[in-house]
Each structure stands twice: as C-alpha cells, then as structure tokens.
Design an enzyme around this catalytic site. Sequence first.
Site, PDB file in Angstrom:
ATOM      1  CD  GLN A   1      47.239  69.254  82.800  1.00 21.70           C
ATOM      2  OE1 GLN A   1      47.003  68.142  82.344  1.00 21.70           O
ATOM      3  NE2 GLN A   1      48.404  69.859  82.619  1.00 21.70           N
TER       4      GLN A   1
ATOM      5  CG  HIS B   1      54.426  73.767  88.393  1.00 22.08           C
ATOM      6  ND1 HIS B   1      55.676  73.465  88.857  1.00 22.08           N
ATOM      7  CD2 HIS B   1      53.564  73.045  89.139  1.00 22.08           C
ATOM      8  CE1 HIS B   1      55.587  72.584  89.834  1.00 22.08           C
ATOM      9  NE2 HIS B   1      54.326  72.317  90.024  1.00 22.08           N
ATOM     10  CD  GLU B   2      56.125  70.957  84.603  1.00 24.10           C
ATOM     11  OE1 GLU B   2      55.996  70.844  83.370  1.00 24.10           O
ATOM     12  OE2 GLU B   2      57.169  71.371  85.128  1.00 24.10           O
ATOM     13  N   GLY B   3      51.327  72.915  83.042  1.00 25.11           N
ATOM     14  CA  GLY B   3      49.988  72.943  82.438  1.00 25.11           C
ATOM     15  C   GLY B   3      48.958  73.329  83.473  1.00 25.11           C
TER      16      GLY B   3
ATOM     17  NE  ARG C   1      50.999  68.689  81.144  1.00 29.03           N
ATOM     18  CZ  ARG C   1      50.508  68.978  79.951  1.00 29.03           C
ATOM     19  NH1 ARG C   1      49.909  68.031  79.232  1.00 29.03           N
ATOM     20  NH2 ARG C   1      50.607  70.193  79.450  1.00 29.03           N
TER      21      ARG C   1
END
Length: 634
Positions: free
Chosen positions: A488, A481-483, A329
């Site tokens: 978040q 992506h990645e959350g 992240r």
Amino acid sequence: MTSSLRHTLDFLLYQWLEAETLQQRSRFSDHSRETFDAVLDTSERIAREKYAPFNRLVDLEEPRTETEPDGTLRVVLPQATYEARRAYAESGLLSAAQDYDIGGMQLPYTVEAAANSFFAAASISIGSNLLTSGNANLLMVHGTDLQKQVFALNEFNGRWSGTMCLSEPQAGSSLSDVATRAVPDGEGFEADPLGPRYRLKGNKMWISSGDHELTENIVHLVLAKIPGPDGKLIPGVKGISLFIVPKKLVDTEGHLTGERNDVALAGLNHKLGWRGTTNTLLNFGEGKYPVRGAAGAGLDGAGSGAIGYLVGKPGDGLKCMFHMMNEARIGIGMAATMLGLAGYYASLDYAKNRPQGRPIQSSSASAAGKGGKDASAPQVRLIEHADIKRMLLAQKAYGEGALALNLYCALLVDEQHTGTPEAADEARLLLEVLTPIAKSWPSEWCLEANSLAIQIHGGYGYTRDFPVEQYWRDNRLNMIHEGTHGIQAMDLLGRKVLMEGGKGLALLAGRINGTVQRALQVPRLAAHANALAGALQQVGAATKAAWATGEPGDALANAVPYMQAFGHTVLAWVWLDLALATLAKDAAVAQPASVGRMGAMQFFFHYELPKIGAWLQVVSTRDATCAQMPEDAF
C-alpha cells in the site's frame, strides 16, 4: 456496543456527510431518512441476534474438514454460521446498492457501508460477505450480459457466493509470478454462451471462503496466464487474464448441471484470527473431478483442467481484478475499523465498572505526611485514572476517525456514480489517492487500539475470559491481506501521488485547505487549523524530496513512514472537519457526545499529529539505512 455505534453513525451520516441530500438524486429519489434508518435498524438487529452471540463460538470451533466416502474433503462449520449467512442474504443487503430491476434496493453505497459496519463489529469472523458482493460487482462492470445474469445475479440473491483467487503458494503478493495456466478448451472455444471457455491448471493459496456448503455454488474469480504463441507463459503481468471458475458447473439458465468442476480443496489454513472464515488452498485442474465440457456448449471439451470462462479481454485480468481489489481494500479498512471500535466499547465498559487503585492525593495532603495515596480511601474505577483516559481517547480517536474516513470514501463512490461529470472525476481521483490510506491506516492504528484495549483490561485482557484478545487476533490480519502494508505504501508514494501529474494529490490538498480556512474562522479551532496546514506543507515537501533524484529506489525505501505521515495528516483533516460539524450542531459543546468528539480531536492533534516530523525526516533525506543494510549484517 450497538447503541454507541448507532449514535456515531447517525452523526457521521446525517450531521457530517449530509447523506439525506443523496435522495435528491434520481437514482435515490425513492428513499428518505426513514428508509435509510430502516436499513440500519435491520442490520443492527441481525448483527445483534445472529452474529454477536456467536463471535466466540466461531473462534473456538474453527472450520474443519471431513473426508467423504470418495476421498474428497468437505468443510464443516458451526450451525450458527449458516443461520447468520441466511439472515444476511434474506435481508437483501447483498444487493443493497444494485438496480431495482435485478432485485436491488438502489441504496446509496454510503448507507450500505454504514449498515455493514454492524456485522463487522458483531463478528468479523462470520463476516458480511464482502467478497461475494465484490465478486458480483466486478462482473456487473466487466462481465458479459449472460455472465451477469447467470453468475452475478445469483450471488446478489444469495444462492451462490464468490471468491477472489489471486495469490499462489510460490508467489504470494507478486502477481507477476502467477503460474496458473489457462488454455483454450478445444476448437470453437470462443463459442460458449457463458464466455470464451478455457481449461485452468494451477494452485491458489489464501482463498477466503474458498470452500464451504453455506451456498449451493461458489463462483471463483481466478487470475491465470494464457500462454503466448510459443506455448510458454508470458513473463510479468501482461499475460494475466481473469476467469470465472464455478465450483459446480452450470447451464445458461443458472441451473446446476449436477457435475463438479475440477476445483479441489487441498486443505485449510489455520489462522491466528478470523477463524470463523474458511481460508483455503485450492487446486485447479489436478484431475480430482475430471470434466469434459460445459453442458449445452456443443463442444467436444477434450482437454483436461478446470473449466473457466474469460472475463473481459485476454491480458486484462489485473485491470478487471483491481475493480474488486480496490473495493476489498476499502472493505478491509472498514473491518479493521470496526474491530478497533469493538475493542474500544469493551474496554470502555470495563473501565467504567472495574474498581482499581486510588487517586493520587493533592500536594497539601502529601505535605501533611499522608503520602501519595490514602490506602484507607475506597478504590476508584479505572476510568478515573488519567492514563486510562489516555488509552480510551486514543482508541476513540483511531476508531471513530477511521470510521469517518471510510464513510467519506463510500460517499465518494456515490459521487463517482451519480454526481456531475466534474464531481465524478474528482471523486475518482480522490478515491485513487485515499484508497491506500483507507485500507492501511485503520489496519495499523485500530490494531493499536485493540492493543490498548487489552492493556486497559490488564491481565484479564490477556485471557479468553474477555473478548479483547480475540479482537486483536482478528485485526492482525488486516495489515497483511488485500495488499500488505508495504505494498500500500509503495502504491501511494510510487503511483497515487504522482498519477496524472499529481492531480489527485493536489485535489486532496485543496479539500484539506478548505477545511483549514473554515476552521481558522473558529477561535477554538484556529490553532489546530494552523497545525494541519503545517502538516500538509511538510507532506508536500517530503513528496518532492523523496523523488528529487528521480530514482524509485531512493524514494520508495521509506514508503511506509511516508504513508504513516500522510495517513495521520488525512486523519487530522477528518477530525478537524468533524469538529466543525460538531460545533455547527452544538456550539456550546453541551452534549456529552460533543465533548467526546472534541476531546478525541484535541487528543489527535496534541498526541498524534506531531509524530509526522520523525516519519517525514527519513523520507525527505532519502535515508538509506534500511535499503543499504547488507544481508550478512543481520
């Protein structure tokens, strides 16, 4: 581009973060400003020679597949990708922060992050092997000694690459709905030297670098569920475990056995941007490559499925994977930042060289009947127009502010690993609170910077004649992506500001107040200091108001506006601290770089920080407009 970036990095590293003082710590004692600069020089050179010239090429010639004689798919990439990856691996940057005894440089992570920024700016699509480093770093923390030796070290030395396999076609970001199964591989499965051996079956989606021939092997880290005693998958996340699933099977010495694991490429995703990076759908255990068992294990391996080795304890999959996810992240935040800055540098160059329009005449000239503009006057360059300066200042404020934030987070990583116990714990708490911001804020506002870069180019910006349209397309992924952005935001308001009784939030507030107090002593910064103090107070009050009912649904309905306001407050703090560092070096603000930083800081406080009032209004009142909107009303 690189010279401007290098000047900014030098200021942030040495004038603001005082990275040279890290060499006073035993782990970094062999280093100096000279060695740090040498790493930056090498990275800048490789990025300039092997990455930047091919950024457009890998966008146009995106990955494709060819069918082998046996019917399997093979990924085809441009030769430039192979050469860039080889140059990166040979530089040693994959293991830059690792111990000497495993071939690392024992560099501060702060310097490693700064070095990797050159590659992200030159071609994020070719990439800097973020997932490989993150994969190996996870194994160095949670893997067994042999797993570290066989898998992690071969990733650090560049022989192999790594992925993270979380999402599934039917689940997306909802990890509790993961359906990939992992069952023990026969009797005595726990005796395999590489770790308890399981058989995996399932499908994984959106796997970056999931298949290619850039390296001789790919180490997949796969989340899968171990069935309960009744043979059924445990609902939720409790049954999720983490497994090493290599593309090609290996022995305990790290040699390839010559046998494929049952991991099959099902297809490529064709994306809006980041086209140079393969993104795949992978099938685990579908029978494409049936395998009997790990070589040398001495077990019958009678089951079917892809062979995977358990990492950590059963059921600890998410706990282990979050080590990689949090690192990823912050890495995504840096990727978004550098795309924003790449667009800024391109539009700045264009604005300095493109003649367009004429200046508005003074009021006296207009009164004399000459109108608003003198058509006989020569054209001026774009940068001489006030609105162009507005858009350039916005890009500079977003990009350089985000870069500072990400390097600050990198310094917290060093503090967590090498600081005193008290300092390390504070760094841990600060990172917990700041990670959602470090990922989400650049992915939103540096995307806006890319949009402004297109705007400055006018119609040309919407064509492929200039690179700014590609920067925007590449950057649009980073809010996903990645959350995702919403995930978040819920993590920030639902977990991070509440964790350990709000200790992390209080610690961050203390750091911000420290900057406010120092800035209040500087006349030209006092008004900005008061504005930041007021913003911090608003965020604190909104945090309490959001949770006033104690109902998560009430609080989290407006989590994204909360995160936007929180992020803007953090960036205002960063900019005020940068202003203090600027004045400490150049009190008269005589240098152009100092004028630029002070101007970007002033822009942020005048144009951006006032936005938080509207965002926090819906948070504080727990506005239910969105949450209560009935489906059929849409």
